[in-house]
Design a protein around this motif. Structure first.
Motif, PDB file in Angstrom:
ATOM      1  N   LEU A   9       0.875  -1.093   0.092  1.00 46.99           N
ATOM      2  CA  LEU A   9       0.059  -0.077   0.016  1.00 46.99           C
ATOM      3  C   LEU A   9       0.740   1.264  -0.065  1.00 46.99           C
ATOM      4  N   ALA A  10       0.420   2.346  -0.418  1.00 47.63           N
ATOM      5  CA  ALA A  10       1.141   3.632  -0.716  1.00 47.63           C
ATOM      6  C   ALA A  10       0.613   4.319   0.322  1.00 47.63           C
ATOM      7  N   ARG A  33      -0.517   7.414   2.382  1.00 49.89           N
ATOM      8  CA  ARG A  33      -1.701   8.369   1.731  1.00 49.89           C
ATOM      9  C   ARG A  33      -1.263   9.871   2.274  1.00 49.89           C
ATOM     10  N   ASP A  72      -4.625  11.467  -2.007  1.00 48.09           N
ATOM     11  CA  ASP A  72      -5.438  10.151  -1.740  1.00 48.09           C
ATOM     12  C   ASP A  72      -6.552  10.007  -1.160  1.00 48.09           C
ATOM     13  N   ILE A 115       6.994   5.031  -0.451  1.00 49.87           N
ATOM     14  CA  ILE A 115       5.996   4.366  -1.559  1.00 49.87           C
ATOM     15  C   ILE A 115       4.608   5.597  -1.659  1.00 49.87           C
ATOM     16  N   VAL A 116       4.507   6.277  -2.774  1.00 55.21           N
ATOM     17  CA  VAL A 116       3.365   7.165  -2.621  1.00 55.21           C
ATOM     18  C   VAL A 116       2.733   6.840  -4.025  1.00 55.21           C
ATOM     19  N   ARG A 117       1.396   7.252  -4.108  1.00 59.45           N
ATOM     20  CA  ARG A 117       0.877   7.246  -5.400  1.00 59.45           C
ATOM     21  C   ARG A 117       1.211   8.077  -6.471  1.00 59.45           C
TER      22      ARG A 117
END
Lengths: 205, 251
Positions: free
Chosen positions: B2-3, B5, B45, B249-251
């Motif tokens: 999961l990114a 948020r 997000d 990790i981000v979107r």
């Protein structure tokens, strides 16, 4: 016209909102005649599998859905995707629509938080018309505690969450399922819905 | 995986976005639907509307805001503030929200968490928690926008929320809120260690590096800010770029 099948299971307005925003004609409906005249079908769903199957049976739409899914583009979203499979083990063994080979069961406990909730990155497996124009780094929004178990032949994309979680599945013909919510997945989700609509247009020609 | 948020929060009063400092000195800063749309374009997000409308009559206004936002913003929407009953939760979700955030009402009536989770699922129920330190590594829970100390231990409370079926904790530190010196890392760390459910860091973001710091120093799942984004000092995109450059990790 895209028929959004309204069998009483959850958040159907956000799907309708997204299609409206994209300028795609759609109708929330539980009328078999609408499903027959529609150019494509969307089966949404939030909640538990056995309950949704009960609702579908009560709606009297199951035979129409099964027949129409053979002749026009059909997309299941979230629980609607899970309903496409042969069966599920959520609470009890329960038969699904049998449109895609495989079954649904709990996400194995790998010490991760369940439900799997949030933005996760698509890993592509097989070509799929829904992926037209998408890049390598595409995140989509998930909320679920059960996942599909299927062969690679049915799998278009997965995400990593304590193992592979099927994200997009297909029967290789008209039936597609998205475990995530394209209507809540920002630009990426809207593009996937647009691609679904484009498939309908191609199909019509 | 999961990114992480990044969540902009809009404090809304009588249908207008407002922003206060340390819960006081409130001023209007814009239209919530427009602000939400702007954040959506920046790559938010999730968007939180926090309704601080005092009057009961004003309650319908926030639902209109959600309804309008849901027509043009396609990321998860959360609504907090003034949600007291299962019916309030139902109406908020029906208007187009994906989650509700309960705060003071949950402290006064913890059963609301359980009832909400039973009917709509844990994923819909975020518990907002305002807390303040009483000694190093000890905090108590406040209600009514940080005005009333309930004398409840923070760690006991978040564990109880999880047991009752909360899907997420949004943790706001009264000590760092509005001060802009970064998130309250000791408090955040203590809560993240105490529960398995996702924790959102809130209160204190003042510069671009504060977000990455929260993600690198703790296992929080998301970070929320209001004024920083409102006053256009930073965009969500800039914050994500900074996180990405630090391996988050981000979107």
């Amino acid at each position: 016209m895209i028929a959004i099948i309204d069998y009483g299971a959850g958040n159907i307005f956000s799907v309708k909102n997204a299609l409206d925003y994209l300028g795609l004609e759609s109708r929330l409906t539980a009328d078999p005649a609408d499903l027959e005249t529609a150019d494509g079908l969307i089966l949404p769903g939030v909640g538990a599998f056995p309950w949704a199957v009960k609702k579908l049976n009560e709606s009297g739409l199951v035979d129409t859905i099964k027949a129409q899914a053979k002749v026009k583009p059909f997309m299941g979203i979230c629980l609607g995707m899970q309903l496409l499979f042969d069966k599920s083990f959520e609470f009890e063994e329960c038969e699904g629509l049998g449109l895609v080979r495989g079954y649904v069961d709990k996400i194995p406990d790998a010490g991760l938080v369940i439900p799997h909730m949030g933005w996760n990155k698509l890993e592509y497996v097989n070509d799929c018309p829904l992926f037209e124009g998408l890049g390598e780094e595409e995140y989509v929004y998930f909320v679920h505690s059960y996942k599909a178990f299927c062969e690679n032949s049915e799998l278009c994309a997965y995400v990593e969450y304590g193992g592979k979680v099927p994200a997009v599945v297909s029967d290789g013909k008209y039936v597609f399922g998205c475990q995530f919510h394209p209507e809540k997945s920002g630009k990426t989700g809207l593009k996937i819905l647009e691609n679904f609509a484009a498939m309908i247009k191609r199909d019509r020609v | 995986m999961l990114a992480k948020r990044i969540i902009p929060c809009l404090d809304v009063r009588d249908g207008k976005v407002v922003k206060g400092v340390n819960f006081e000195g409130i001023k209007e800063v814009g239209d919530p639907v427009e602000c939400a749309y702007e954040y959506n374009l920046q790559g938010a997000d999730e968007i939180v509307f926090y309704d601080i409308t005092a009057s009961h009559e004003g309650r319908g206004v926030i639902l209109d805001v959600v309804r309008e936002t849901a027509k043009k913003v396609f990321v998860p929407l959360t609504v907090g503030g003034g949600i007291k009953t299962v019916d309030d939760i139902r109406n908020t979700l029906r208007a187009g929200a994906d989650k509700v955030s309960v705060n003071s009402q949950a402290v006064q009536n913890p059963q609301l968490i359980k009832d909400g989770a039973d009917v709509f699922g844990s994923q819909c129920i975020c518990v907002g928690v305002d807390a303040k330190a009483i000694s190093p590594n000890k905090w108590t829970v406040y209600i009514n926008g940080g005005r009333i100390d309930m004398g409840i231990d923070l760690i006991d409370w978040v564990k109880k929320c999880e047991q009752l079926g909360a899907g997420e904790i949004c943790l706001n530190s009264i000590d760092t809120d509005g001060v802009r010196g970064g998130f309250d890392l000791p408090m955040l760390k203590a809560v993240v260690d105490a529960v398995k459910i996702p924790v959102i860091a809130s209160g204190g973001a003042g510069k671009i590096g504060d977000f990455a710091e929260a993600f690198l120093e703790t296992d929080c799942s998301a970070a929320l800010a209001a004024s920083l984004f409102h006053f256009r000092e930073l965009t969500v995109g800039q914050v994500k770029e900074d996180c990405r450059s630090k391996g988050i990790i981000v979107r």
